[in-house]
Design a protein around this motif. Structure first.
Motif, PDB file in Angstrom:
ATOM      1  N   LYS A   1       0.841  -1.206   0.000  1.00 14.93           N
ATOM      2  CA  LYS A   1       0.000   0.000   0.000  1.00 14.93           C
ATOM      3  C   LYS A   1       0.868   1.245   0.000  1.00 14.93           C
ATOM      4  N   LEU A   2       1.919   1.258   0.831  1.00 16.41           N
ATOM      5  CA  LEU A   2       2.830   2.410   0.840  1.00 16.41           C
ATOM      6  C   LEU A   2       3.493   2.587  -0.517  1.00 16.41           C
ATOM      7  N   ALA A   3       3.925   1.491  -1.123  1.00 13.57           N
ATOM      8  CA  ALA A   3       4.556   1.572  -2.439  1.00 13.57           C
ATOM      9  C   ALA A   3       3.569   2.086  -3.484  1.00 13.57           C
ATOM     10  N   GLU A   4       2.321   1.613  -3.422  1.00 13.61           N
ATOM     11  CA  GLU A   4       1.311   2.088  -4.363  1.00 13.61           C
ATOM     12  C   GLU A   4       1.046   3.580  -4.160  1.00 13.61           C
ATOM     13  N   ASP A   5       1.023   4.019  -2.900  1.00 16.44           N
ATOM     14  CA  ASP A   5       0.841   5.449  -2.629  1.00 16.44           C
ATOM     15  C   ASP A   5       1.998   6.258  -3.205  1.00 16.44           C
ATOM     16  N   ARG A   6       3.224   5.738  -3.044  1.00 19.83           N
ATOM     17  CA  ARG A   6       4.391   6.439  -3.611  1.00 19.83           C
ATOM     18  C   ARG A   6       4.319   6.473  -5.138  1.00 19.83           C
ATOM     19  N   VAL A   7       3.861   5.370  -5.733  1.00 21.78           N
ATOM     20  CA  VAL A   7       3.721   5.327  -7.192  1.00 21.78           C
ATOM     21  C   VAL A   7       2.691   6.353  -7.647  1.00 21.78           C
ATOM     22  N   THR A   8       1.558   6.415  -6.930  1.00 22.76           N
ATOM     23  CA  THR A   8       0.522   7.389  -7.273  1.00 22.76           C
ATOM     24  C   THR A   8       1.066   8.806  -7.163  1.00 22.76           C
ATOM     25  N   HIS A   9       1.792   9.075  -6.085  1.00 26.03           N
ATOM     26  CA  HIS A   9       2.400  10.401  -5.899  1.00 26.03           C
ATOM     27  C   HIS A   9       3.419  10.682  -7.008  1.00 26.03           C
ATOM     28  N   SER A  10       4.227   9.692  -7.344  1.00 22.91           N
ATOM     29  CA  SER A  10       5.229   9.874  -8.404  1.00 22.91           C
ATOM     30  C   SER A  10       4.572  10.105  -9.754  1.00 22.91           C
ATOM     31  N   GLU A  11       3.486   9.379 -10.022  1.00 24.08           N
ATOM     32  CA  GLU A  11       2.770   9.581 -11.289  1.00 24.08           C
ATOM     33  C   GLU A  11       2.203  10.992 -11.359  1.00 24.08           C
ATOM     34  N   ALA A  12       1.652  11.479 -10.251  1.00 26.26           N
ATOM     35  CA  ALA A  12       1.114  12.847 -10.230  1.00 26.26           C
ATOM     36  C   ALA A  12       2.241  13.857 -10.442  1.00 26.26           C
ATOM     37  N   ALA A  13       3.382  13.616  -9.792  1.00 28.85           N
ATOM     38  CA  ALA A  13       4.524  14.520  -9.962  1.00 28.85           C
ATOM     39  C   ALA A  13       5.026  14.473 -11.400  1.00 28.85           C
ATOM     40  N   THR A  14       5.025  13.294 -12.007  1.00 28.86           N
ATOM     41  CA  THR A  14       5.447  13.159 -13.408  1.00 28.86           C
ATOM     42  C   THR A  14       4.494  13.914 -14.327  1.00 28.86           C
ATOM     43  N   ARG A  15       3.175  13.780 -14.089  1.00 31.53           N
ATOM     44  CA  ARG A  15       2.201  14.515 -14.902  1.00 31.53           C
ATOM     45  C   ARG A  15       2.411  16.021 -14.759  1.00 31.53           C
ATOM     46  N   ASP A  16       2.639  16.468 -13.516  1.00 30.18           N
ATOM     47  CA  ASP A  16       2.890  17.902 -13.300  1.00 30.18           C
ATOM     48  C   ASP A  16       4.141  18.351 -14.045  1.00 30.18           C
ATOM     49  N   ALA A  17       5.196  17.537 -13.971  1.00 32.00           N
ATOM     50  CA  ALA A  17       6.447  17.895 -14.656  1.00 32.00           C
ATOM     51  C   ALA A  17       6.243  17.916 -16.174  1.00 32.00           C
ATOM     52  N   GLU A  18       5.492  16.936 -16.678  1.00 29.54           N
ATOM     53  CA  GLU A  18       5.209  16.912 -18.122  1.00 29.54           C
ATOM     54  C   GLU A  18       4.390  18.132 -18.527  1.00 29.54           C
ATOM     55  N   TYR A  19       3.434  18.548 -17.706  1.00 29.77           N
ATOM     56  CA  TYR A  19       2.639  19.736 -18.005  1.00 29.77           C
ATOM     57  C   TYR A  19       3.517  20.984 -18.014  1.00 29.77           C
ATOM     58  N   HIS A  20       4.392  21.085 -16.996  1.00 32.43           N
ATOM     59  CA  HIS A  20       5.292  22.253 -16.943  1.00 32.43           C
ATOM     60  C   HIS A  20       6.245  22.253 -18.135  1.00 32.43           C
ATOM     61  N   GLU A  21       6.695  21.057 -18.545  1.00 30.91           N
ATOM     62  CA  GLU A  21       7.555  20.966 -19.731  1.00 30.91           C
ATOM     63  C   GLU A  21       6.779  21.401 -20.973  1.00 30.91           C
ATOM     64  N   TRP A  22       5.528  20.959 -21.098  1.00 36.13           N
ATOM     65  CA  TRP A  22       4.711  21.351 -22.236  1.00 36.13           C
ATOM     66  C   TRP A  22       4.525  22.872 -22.242  1.00 36.13           C
ATOM     67  N   GLU A  23       4.222  23.459 -21.065  1.00 36.89           N
ATOM     68  CA  GLU A  23       4.078  24.914 -20.981  1.00 36.89           C
ATOM     69  C   GLU A  23       5.367  25.614 -21.400  1.00 36.89           C
ATOM     70  N   ALA A  24       6.493  25.108 -20.929  1.00 36.87           N
ATOM     71  CA  ALA A  24       7.784  25.721 -21.287  1.00 36.87           C
ATOM     72  C   ALA A  24       8.024  25.610 -22.782  1.00 36.87           C
ATOM     73  N   ASN A  25       7.693  24.474 -23.374  1.00 42.35           N
ATOM     74  CA  ASN A  25       7.858  24.314 -24.826  1.00 42.35           C
ATOM     75  C   ASN A  25       6.957  25.284 -25.585  1.00 42.35           C
ATOM     76  N   MET A  26       5.723  25.457 -25.100  1.00 39.82           N
ATOM     77  CA  MET A  26       4.810  26.388 -25.759  1.00 39.82           C
ATOM     78  C   MET A  26       5.339  27.832 -25.655  1.00 39.82           C
ATOM     79  N   ARG A  27       5.846  28.195 -24.470  1.00 36.01           N
ATOM     80  CA  ARG A  27       6.428  29.540 -24.322  1.00 36.01           C
ATOM     81  C   ARG A  27       7.630  29.703 -25.249  1.00 36.01           C
ATOM     82  N   GLU A  28       8.439  28.647 -25.327  1.00 40.69           N
ATOM     83  CA  GLU A  28       9.615  28.709 -26.205  1.00 40.69           C
ATOM     84  C   GLU A  28       9.180  28.897 -27.659  1.00 40.69           C
ATOM     85  N   LYS A  29       8.157  28.170 -28.102  1.00 46.22           N
ATOM     86  CA  LYS A  29       7.690  28.314 -29.480  1.00 46.22           C
ATOM     87  C   LYS A  29       7.123  29.718 -29.707  1.00 46.22           C
TER      88      LYS A  29
END
Length: 163
Positions: free
Chosen positions: A105-133
């Motif tokens: 359960k703890l590992a699954e919670d960490r995975v869920t948290h990591s997935e959310a952090a990855t989605r946030d990072a991907e969104y911020h990367e997408w925003e940065a790419n859009m600003r760059e373009k």
């Protein structure tokens, strides 16, 4: 039906025979029984030798039954010990399973948290790419305006040089 005591010479009654059985229970052992059984006289018409063999066979059967009872008790103790050990193992394994489930359960919670952090990072990367373009597009537009302004400025210099 004739009483057992009537079958034996000497007028022994069933109460006398019970005392033989009671001596077996009192723990005198097979020696006491064989002495008691050998003292019982058989009627002559039944053949005394055959009864001795029969009594010997009965004694052997009784000894075999006692040996089986003893073995049964040993097996019963062993099976109880095995059942107790199995219950302990089951309890220990259940605790281990619970511990593993908690860790999962703890590992699954960490995975869920990591997935959310990855989605946030991907969104911020997408925003940065859009600003760059957008910045690249603005830079291209600014460069085009600069070329156009240079052309206007040259034209103005040419017109002023004629004057």
């Amino acid at each position: 039906m004739a009483d057992l005591g009537d079958m034996f010479r000497g007028g022994e009654t069933s109460s006398n025979l019970r005392s033989v059985g009671e001596s077996e229970e009192s723990g005198e052992g097979s020696v006491g029984r064989s002495v008691a059984l050998s003292q019982v006289s058989m009627p002559a018409e039944l053949g005394g030798g055959d009864w001795t063999k029969t009594l010997t066979m009965v004694e052997r059967a009784a000894a075999t039954i006692r040996a089986y009872e003893k073995r049964f008790l040993q097996l019963e103790k062993q099976s109880k010990a095995l059942a107790d050990r199995a219950a302990e193992d089951q309890h220990r394994l259940q605790a281990h399973i619970q511990s593993l489930e908690d860790r999962l359960k703890l590992a699954e919670d960490r995975v869920t948290h990591s997935e959310a952090a990855t989605r946030d990072a991907e969104y911020h990367e997408w925003e940065a790419n859009m600003r760059e373009k957008r910045m690249e597009q603005r830079a291209t537009e600014a460069e085009a305006k600069a070329h156009q302004l240079e052309a206007y400025l040259r034209r103005v210099h040419e017109l002023l040089a004629v004057v």
